[in-house]
Design an enzyme around this catalytic site. Structure first.
Site, PDB file in Angstrom:
ATOM      1  N   HIS A  41       0.834  -1.203   0.000  1.00 49.98           N
ATOM      2  CA  HIS A  41       0.000   0.000   0.000  1.00 49.98           C
ATOM      3  C   HIS A  41       0.869   1.253   0.000  1.00 49.98           C
ATOM      4  O   HIS A  41       0.982   1.958   0.990  1.00 49.98           O
ATOM      5  CB  HIS A  41      -0.963  -0.041   1.188  1.00 49.98           C
ATOM      6  CG  HIS A  41      -1.790  -1.294   1.170  1.00 49.98           C
ATOM      7  ND1 HIS A  41      -2.251  -1.916   2.295  1.00 49.98           N
ATOM      8  CD2 HIS A  41      -2.218  -2.040   0.129  1.00 49.98           C
ATOM      9  CE1 HIS A  41      -2.943  -2.981   1.952  1.00 49.98           C
ATOM     10  NE2 HIS A  41      -2.937  -3.086   0.643  1.00 49.98           N
TER      11      HIS A  41
HETATM   12  C1  LIG Z   1      -0.475  -8.732  -3.037  1.00 47.84           C
HETATM   13  C2  LIG Z   1      -1.296  -7.467  -2.964  1.00 47.84           C
HETATM   14  C3  LIG Z   1      -2.333  -7.376  -2.044  1.00 47.84           C
HETATM   15  C4  LIG Z   1      -3.107  -6.223  -1.973  1.00 47.84           C
HETATM   16  N1  LIG Z   1      -4.128  -6.183  -1.063  1.00 47.84           N
HETATM   17  C5  LIG Z   1      -4.876  -5.074  -0.973  1.00 47.84           C
HETATM   18  C6  LIG Z   1      -5.945  -4.991  -0.035  1.00 47.84           C
HETATM   19  O1  LIG Z   1      -6.232  -5.953   0.695  1.00 47.84           O
HETATM   20  N2  LIG Z   1      -6.660  -3.838   0.039  1.00 47.84           N
HETATM   21  C7  LIG Z   1      -6.365  -2.758  -0.741  1.00 47.84           C
HETATM   22  O2  LIG Z   1      -7.050  -1.734  -0.627  1.00 47.84           O
HETATM   23  N3  LIG Z   1      -5.354  -2.809  -1.644  1.00 47.84           N
HETATM   24  C8  LIG Z   1      -4.615  -3.929  -1.771  1.00 47.84           C
HETATM   25  N4  LIG Z   1      -3.571  -3.954  -2.652  1.00 47.84           N
HETATM   26  C9  LIG Z   1      -3.254  -2.733  -3.400  1.00 47.84           C
HETATM   27  C10 LIG Z   1      -4.076  -2.623  -4.657  1.00 47.84           C
HETATM   28  O3  LIG Z   1      -3.743  -3.711  -5.505  1.00 47.84           O
HETATM   29  C11 LIG Z   1      -3.773  -1.274  -5.326  1.00 47.84           C
HETATM   30  O4  LIG Z   1      -4.100  -0.209  -4.433  1.00 47.84           O
HETATM   31  C12 LIG Z   1      -4.566  -1.081  -6.597  1.00 47.84           C
HETATM   32  O5  LIG Z   1      -4.405  -2.162  -7.493  1.00 47.84           O
HETATM   33  C13 LIG Z   1      -4.102   0.203  -7.254  1.00 47.84           C
HETATM   34  O6  LIG Z   1      -4.858   0.423  -8.414  1.00 47.84           O
HETATM   35  P1  LIG Z   1      -4.234   1.237  -9.625  1.00 47.84           P
HETATM   36  O7  LIG Z   1      -5.264   1.222 -10.689  1.00 47.84           O
HETATM   37  O8  LIG Z   1      -3.689   2.539  -9.126  1.00 47.84           O
HETATM   38  O9  LIG Z   1      -2.961   0.392 -10.092  1.00 47.84           O
HETATM   39  P2  LIG Z   1      -2.890  -1.107 -10.648  1.00 47.84           P
HETATM   40  O10 LIG Z   1      -4.057  -1.932 -10.236  1.00 47.84           O
HETATM   41  O11 LIG Z   1      -1.505  -1.588 -10.282  1.00 47.84           O
HETATM   42  O12 LIG Z   1      -2.988  -0.893 -12.235  1.00 47.84           O
HETATM   43  C14 LIG Z   1      -1.953  -0.253 -12.931  1.00 47.84           C
HETATM   44  C15 LIG Z   1      -1.874  -0.858 -14.322  1.00 47.84           C
HETATM   45  O13 LIG Z   1      -0.952  -0.084 -15.085  1.00 47.84           O
HETATM   46  C16 LIG Z   1      -0.110  -0.951 -15.814  1.00 47.84           C
HETATM   47  N5  LIG Z   1       1.163  -0.246 -16.055  1.00 47.84           N
HETATM   48  C17 LIG Z   1       2.096   0.159 -15.161  1.00 47.84           C
HETATM   49  N6  LIG Z   1       3.111   0.800 -15.782  1.00 47.84           N
HETATM   50  C18 LIG Z   1       2.815   0.818 -17.098  1.00 47.84           C
HETATM   51  C19 LIG Z   1       3.482   1.322 -18.253  1.00 47.84           C
HETATM   52  N7  LIG Z   1       4.653   1.972 -18.178  1.00 47.84           N
HETATM   53  N8  LIG Z   1       2.903   1.137 -19.470  1.00 47.84           N
HETATM   54  C20 LIG Z   1       1.701   0.474 -19.574  1.00 47.84           C
HETATM   55  N9  LIG Z   1       1.029  -0.020 -18.513  1.00 47.84           N
HETATM   56  C21 LIG Z   1       1.579   0.146 -17.296  1.00 47.84           C
HETATM   57  C22 LIG Z   1       0.056  -2.178 -14.922  1.00 47.84           C
HETATM   58  O14 LIG Z   1       0.409  -3.308 -15.705  1.00 47.84           O
HETATM   59  C23 LIG Z   1      -1.354  -2.296 -14.316  1.00 47.84           C
HETATM   60  O15 LIG Z   1      -2.204  -3.073 -15.130  1.00 47.84           O
HETATM   61  C24 LIG Z   1      -2.808  -5.117  -2.793  1.00 47.84           C
HETATM   62  C25 LIG Z   1      -1.764  -5.198  -3.729  1.00 47.84           C
HETATM   63  C26 LIG Z   1      -1.019  -6.367  -3.825  1.00 47.84           C
HETATM   64  C27 LIG Z   1       0.101  -6.429  -4.843  1.00 47.84           C
END
Ligand SMILES: Cc1cc2nc3c(=O)[nH]c(=O)nc-3n(C[C@H](O)[C@H](O)[C@H](O)COP(=O)(O)OP(=O)(O)OC[C@H]3O[C@@H](n4cnc5c(N)ncnc54)[C@H](O)[C@@H]3O)c2cc1C
Length: 361
Positions: free
Chosen positions: A287
């Protein structure tokens, strides 16, 4: 599109769901979007730059490598950067959009206000109780919120912020759920004997705590390490502070009170101590927050309150990178809420009249 009902199989944490019961874009959104003629998505692509306009305060598209390794410029009228906090910050630094944070001078904003979470846990082993970790889900967990930020007078205990205490049943995964008492060998007949004795007789208590941002905690481009394209990796400068360790100590005492009431056969502790340093080699929390925060002053924030970049009005940056501090609760619900908030203002205000949604003050 709809989620499948959860069948509480106990194996969902860290795995995809064969029942389509987990809310992901693949399950809930993409197939619906694919039916629209004006929607395209490209997989196995890597964006390497957001490209600034040469003539005004906008961005004109992104540069990316496609699956075959071709470098392509994709023009865009509106760029929404949503690539996880660390990648959001790195892409802005690589693209030279926004002033990089300088901790010495306390100037600049990109990479500033990076924060994390601090965790602690206790493993409790019981002889008689059966926990059936193979029949569970995250939603069967319980949280005590009485020690969260703003719920009690933390200053009288020597820290600010707070932490929740939780327990979840399972997950019951074949390897991840196996716990053995300290001193058990990691293989062989004694290991098997201890697994048989303890599987299903073990529970975890944990704490997840807030983390303030500090002047000397930040993200920047690494001067040494590069990715295969020759671009610098992101560098994270981070350590626990006295406040974090005092809070963890306080929360460990609260967990011990619960352990005393629950009367396990024995318990083990994984709690950070005063003087401990941040160690990225073991999993503790995913996080990560901050680095491109929202605010009302362009001197201390990257984005305005609509997640719109102060320096390029057609660039919006979604994600926990916008959080100025880490206020302990897991981030994704708030990330989604802020995304809806920003999307509403893009649709209702920005598209009708493209330009800054807030004045620089
Ligand atoms: C093991 C684990 C457990 C978790 N448990 C929890 C939980 O219990 N509760 C909670 O609230 N949160 C949890 N999280 C955190 C949660 O996953 C994130 O807060 C959330 O996914 C963030 O969403 P986002 O859309 O910002 O990023 P992401 O879901 O990471 O999406 C970002 C996307 O952008 C893509 N990307 C990145 N860089 C590039 C690039 N240069 N070019 C093209 N594409 C790119 C990635 O491939 C990904 O698909 C957990 C995370 C993990 C890893």
């Amino acid at each position: 599109m709809q989620l499948g009902p959860c069948n509480f199989c106990g194996f969902c944490s860290n795995y995809g769901c064969l029942n389509y019961s987990k809310a992901t874009p693949q399950t809930c959104t993409l197939d619906a979007l694919k039916q629209r003629s004006n929607f395209h998505y490209r997989t196995r692509c890597e964006v390497t730059r957001i490209v600034k306009s040469d003539t005004d305060d906008t961005v004109k598209g992104v540069l990316y490598y496609d699956a075959e390794g071709n470098e392509i410029f994709q023009p865009a009228g509106l760029v929404i950067l949503a690539s996880f906090p660390l990648s959001n910050v790195r892409l802005m630094l690589l693209s030279e959009i926004g002033q990089p944070y300088d901790p010495e001078q306390n100037t600049g904003v990109v990479g500033r206000n990076f924060s994390y979470q601090i965790t602690g846990s206790m493993d409790l082993y019981f002889k008689e109780h059966q926990f059936n970790p193979f029949i569970s889900a995250g939603g069967s967990g319980q949280v005590i919120d009485d020690f969260s930020p703003d719920t009690f007078d933390t200053a009288s205990h020597g820290f600010i912020g707070g932490s929740y205490i939780y327990t979840t049943q399972g997950p019951g995964g074949a390897i991840g759920a196996l716990r053995t008492p300290p001193g058990t060998p990691s293989w062989g007949s004694e290991w098997k004997k201890q697994i048989k004795a303890h599987y299903g007789h073990h529970m975890v208590l944990g704490t997840t705590g807030s983390n303030m941002s500090y002047r000397d905690v930040y993200l920047d481009l690494d001067p040494t390490y590069q990715d295969p394209h020759g671009d610098p990796l992101l560098r994270m400068t981070y350590d626990w502070k006295e406040n974090d360790l005092r809070m963890t100590e306080f929360m460990a005492e609260r967990m011990r009170e619960i352990v005393t009431e629950l009367k396990p056969e024995y318990h083990t502790e994984s709690v950070k101590q005063r003087g401990d340093h941040f160690d990225p080699s073991s999993y503790q929390s995913t996080h990560l927050t901050g680095g491109a925060v929202m605010g009302t002053d362009p001197n201390t924030s990257v984005l305005n309150r609509y997640l719109q970049h102060w320096d390029a009005h057609n660039l919006f940056v979604m994600g926990a990178s916008a959080f100025p501090q880490n206020m302990q609760h897991n981030p994704t619900g708030t990330v989604a809420a802020l995304t809806y908030w920003s999307a509403k203002h893009i649709r209702e205000q920005y598209l009708a009249n493209p330009g800054p949604l807030m004045s620089r003050g």
